[in-house]
Write an enzyme that holds these catalytic residues in place. Structure first.
Site, PDB file in Angstrom:
ATOM      1  N   ILE A   1      -1.525 -34.921 -28.436  1.00  0.00           N
ATOM      2  CA  ILE A   1      -0.901 -36.245 -28.511  1.00  0.00           C
ATOM      3  C   ILE A   1       0.539 -36.098 -28.026  1.00  0.00           C
ATOM      4  CG2 ILE A   1      -0.252 -38.150 -30.032  1.00  0.00           C
ATOM      5  CD1 ILE A   1      -2.531 -37.144 -31.925  1.00  0.00           C
ATOM      6  N   GLU A   2       0.848 -36.778 -26.932  1.00  0.00           N
ATOM      7  CA  GLU A   2       2.173 -36.627 -26.320  1.00  0.00           C
ATOM      8  C   GLU A   2       3.115 -37.761 -26.700  1.00  0.00           C
ATOM      9  OE1 GLU A   2       1.327 -36.081 -22.135  1.00  0.00           O
ATOM     10  OE2 GLU A   2       0.718 -34.002 -22.525  1.00  0.00           O
TER      11      GLU A   2
ATOM     12  N   CYS B   1      -0.020 -30.224 -29.937  1.00  0.00           N
ATOM     13  CA  CYS B   1      -1.202 -29.666 -29.278  1.00  0.00           C
ATOM     14  C   CYS B   1      -2.471 -29.973 -30.080  1.00  0.00           C
ATOM     15  CB  CYS B   1      -1.076 -28.148 -29.160  1.00  0.00           C
ATOM     16  SG  CYS B   1       0.208 -27.580 -28.053  1.00  0.00           S
TER      17      CYS B   1
ATOM     18  N   GLU C   1      -4.844 -27.989 -30.981  1.00  0.00           N
ATOM     19  CA  GLU C   1      -5.154 -27.003 -32.022  1.00  0.00           C
ATOM     20  C   GLU C   1      -4.419 -27.330 -33.322  1.00  0.00           C
ATOM     21  OE1 GLU C   1      -4.135 -26.573 -28.941  1.00  0.00           O
ATOM     22  OE2 GLU C   1      -4.681 -24.631 -28.109  1.00  0.00           O
TER      23      GLU C   1
ATOM     24  N   CYS D   1      -1.347 -22.145 -26.842  1.00  0.00           N
ATOM     25  CA  CYS D   1       0.065 -21.831 -26.614  1.00  0.00           C
ATOM     26  C   CYS D   1       0.584 -20.937 -27.749  1.00  0.00           C
ATOM     27  CB  CYS D   1       0.891 -23.109 -26.502  1.00  0.00           C
ATOM     28  SG  CYS D   1       1.308 -23.859 -28.082  1.00  0.00           S
TER      29      CYS D   1
HETATM   30  N1  THU Z   1      -1.509 -28.303 -25.020  1.00  0.00           N
HETATM   31  C1  THU Z   1      -2.404 -28.220 -26.044  1.00  0.00           C
HETATM   32  O1  THU Z   1      -2.880 -29.231 -26.572  1.00  0.00           O
HETATM   33  N2  THU Z   1      -2.749 -26.984 -26.498  1.00  0.00           N
HETATM   34  C2  THU Z   1      -2.242 -25.806 -26.001  1.00  0.00           C
HETATM   35  O2  THU Z   1      -2.459 -24.750 -26.574  1.00  0.00           O
HETATM   36  C3  THU Z   1      -1.450 -25.833 -24.761  1.00  0.00           C
HETATM   37  C4  THU Z   1      -0.897 -27.160 -24.377  1.00  0.00           C
HETATM   38  C5  THU Z   1      -1.107 -29.638 -24.546  1.00  0.00           C
HETATM   39  C6  THU Z   1       0.313 -30.007 -24.864  1.00  0.00           C
HETATM   40  C7  THU Z   1       0.621 -31.016 -23.771  1.00  0.00           C
HETATM   41  O3  THU Z   1       0.233 -32.297 -24.240  1.00  0.00           O
HETATM   42  C8  THU Z   1      -0.278 -30.619 -22.620  1.00  0.00           C
HETATM   43  O4  THU Z   1      -1.228 -29.711 -23.141  1.00  0.00           O
HETATM   44  C9  THU Z   1       0.457 -29.968 -21.459  1.00  0.00           C
HETATM   45  O5  THU Z   1       1.242 -28.926 -21.893  1.00  0.00           O
END
Ligand code: THU
Length: 141
Positions: A47-48, A57, A59, A95
């Site tokens: 969710i951004e 993220c 996870e 990440c």
């Molecule tokens: N993102 C994740 O949801 N999980 C990760 O482990 C790596 C990155 C998402 C965050 C962001 O919304 C998009 O991927 C690009 O970085």
């Protein structure tokens, strides 16, 4: 380590969760499906936010949802991610921040299952986050 059938079930749920991603800034959607040791499954999608820092993220959405529901013991997580306009095509690793959150609640043998649309790769948390920082033993949580 979960069996193949369980891994496939988690991947399916992660692919389904990925559809709920809100990612207008990166167009990179991620889905996660987290298995608790008592057999429950919690899902999440990224969710951004326009100011970027508050972005969460997939996870962590899954972990925090599970912990908020009273769960503290986890067996495995399936993660799928990639360009939101396409099917997944690479093994999207968690990440560093999400690895640290996993570390808060999981032991070294926690399974991290990645799927690229064709093949499954499974790692342990111990492999993806060696020599991890922590103040509590997972048994104490
Ligand atoms: N993102 C994740 O949801 N999980 C990760 O482990 C790596 C990155 C998402 C965050 C962001 O919304 C998009 O991927 C690009 O970085």
């Amino acid at each position: 380590m979960v069996n193949r059938e369980t891994a496939e079930m988690l991947i399916e749920k992660a692919l389904e969760a990925r559809k709920k991603s809100y990612c207008p800034y990166s167009s990179f959607s991620v889905g996660a499906a987290l298995l608790t040791s008592d057999g429950s499954c919690y899902t999440g999608a990224n969710i951004e936010c326009s100011s970027h820092t508050p972005t969460v993220c997939a996870e962590r959405v899954a972990f925090f949802s599970a912990v908020h529901d009273g769960k503290r013991d986890f067996s495995a997580i399936a993660i799928v991610g990639g360009d939101s306009r396409e099917d997944v095509s690479f093994h999207c690793p968690p990440c560093g921040v999400c690895r640290q959150v996993m570390s808060e609640f999981c032991k070294d043998d926690f399974s991290i299952i990645l799927y690229d649309g064709k093949t499954v790769r499974t790692f342990t948390l111990g492999e993806l986050l060696p020599m991890r920082f922590g103040l509590l033993d997972p048994e104490e949580r």
